[in-house]
Design an enzyme around this catalytic site. Structure first.
Site, PDB file in Angstrom:
ATOM      1  CG  HIS A  83      -1.973   1.034   1.169  1.00 48.66           C
ATOM      2  ND1 HIS A  83      -1.708   2.346   1.470  1.00 48.66           N
ATOM      3  CD2 HIS A  83      -3.275   0.973   0.793  1.00 48.66           C
ATOM      4  CE1 HIS A  83      -2.825   3.049   1.289  1.00 48.66           C
ATOM      5  NE2 HIS A  83      -3.785   2.239   0.877  1.00 48.66           N
ATOM      6  CD  GLU A 139      -5.361   1.550  -3.117  1.00 48.56           C
ATOM      7  OE1 GLU A 139      -6.564   1.551  -2.817  1.00 48.56           O
ATOM      8  OE2 GLU A 139      -4.457   1.673  -2.286  1.00 48.56           O
TER       9      GLU A 139
HETATM   10  P1  PGA Z   1      -9.576   5.986   0.071  1.00 51.95           P
HETATM   11  O1  PGA Z   1      -8.368   4.970   0.413  1.00 51.95           O
HETATM   12  O2  PGA Z   1     -10.709   5.141  -0.441  1.00 51.95           O
HETATM   13  O3  PGA Z   1      -9.890   6.638   1.381  1.00 51.95           O
HETATM   14  O4  PGA Z   1      -9.069   6.916  -0.942  1.00 51.95           O
HETATM   15  C1  PGA Z   1      -8.031   3.953  -0.481  1.00 51.95           C
HETATM   16  C2  PGA Z   1      -6.799   3.246   0.024  1.00 51.95           C
HETATM   17  O5  PGA Z   1      -5.900   3.913   0.542  1.00 51.95           O
HETATM   18  O6  PGA Z   1      -6.700   2.013  -0.101  1.00 51.95           O
END
Ligand code: PGA
Length: 256
Positions: free
Chosen positions: A93, A165
């Site tokens: 992440h 992401e």
């Molecule tokens: P968010 O976070 O949906 O609050 O943008 C996503 C993540 O960090 O996995």
């Protein structure tokens, strides 16, 4: 392929609050074919939630772990200690990469440890705002993808999930912007192409690619219908039961 709806609670909710929240979710969710609902609670809540959860409805994920299975690593928890409690583990992440300085080498070791222990790694990759501005998205995605996967055998690659992401779209990042479905489609297409070029079509077709970054009930439908997107990784909105259930219901409707 299943549709994955994954909630990442990050460092939120006490053990008691987590249990109350899971109870609420379990009451409102029905088992749905083709839909995999996963929540990633704080480590302290995982054991009690694993006793409470109905795994036909919801699976648990670890947010983090150490790559060694056991030994003198004070303060760490291994995936071999977690393997009976969780089915999935988030790896790489951006908060781990940028706040805790995890490298692709660390991430690769974690992906391997998860697979070795029968836990499905959800490998997160994504470019920062400046990398995007400098036109480096393609290279960053390739480096993070293969940096994380290069020790995985062809057979085991089918046990991996990728989450795209973009760091600039994560709700807690300063100045975060919403990613447009077009932005996401382009990057997800790149990911599929890179997987295909490196591992072949048969493997690529079995690797789910999720999207994560400021997903909420009003944009989830648009994100879920992007070609090549097999689900969502949700931070902020997964902490609000109504929102999380709305997104799950939407995913269910889109499948039927
Ligand atoms: P968010 O976070 O949906 O609050 O943008 C996503 C993540 O960090 O996995």
């Amino acid at each position: 392929m299943k549709t994955y709806i994954v909630g990442n609670w990050k460092m939120n909710l006490t053990v008691g609050e987590s249990s109350i929240y899971l109870h609420k979710l379990l009451k409102r969710l029905k088992q749905a074919r083709g839909l995999e609902v996963v929540v990633a609670p704080s480590l302290v809540a995982i054991q009690s939630l694993s006793l409470q959860v109905d795994r036909h409805k919801i699976k648990l994920a670890a947010q983090n772990f150490y790559h060694q299975d056991y030994g003198a690593y004070t303060g760490e928890v291994s995936i071999s200690q977690l393997r009976t409690l969780v089915d999935y583990a988030i790896v790489g992440h951006s908060e781990r990469r940028y706040i805790f300085k995890e490298t692709d080498k660390d991430i690769r070791a974690k992906v391997a440890a998860a697979i070795r222990n029968g836990v499905t790694p959800i490998l997160c990759i994504g470019e920062t705002a400046s990398e995007r501005d400098f036109g480096e998205t393609k290279d960053v995605l390739r480096d993070q993808l293969f940096g994380g996967l290069s020790d995985v055998s062809a057979e085991d690659l089918k046990k991996v999930i990728i989450a795209y992401e973009p760091v600039w779209a994560i709700s807690s990042v300063k100045g975060a912007r919403l990613a447009s479905p077009d932005d996401i489609a382009t990057s997800v297409d790149l990911i599929h192409k890179q997987l295909k070029a490196r591992f072949g079509k048969e493997v690529e077709e079995q690797i789910p690619v999720l999207y994560g970054g400021s997903v909420n009930p009003s944009n989830a439908g648009a994100y879920l219908t992007i070609p090549g997107v097999n689900g969502l990784l949700i931070g902020g909105s997964s902490l609000i039961a109504d929102h999380f259930v709305d997104i799950i219901d939407l995913a269910k409707r889109l499948r039927s």
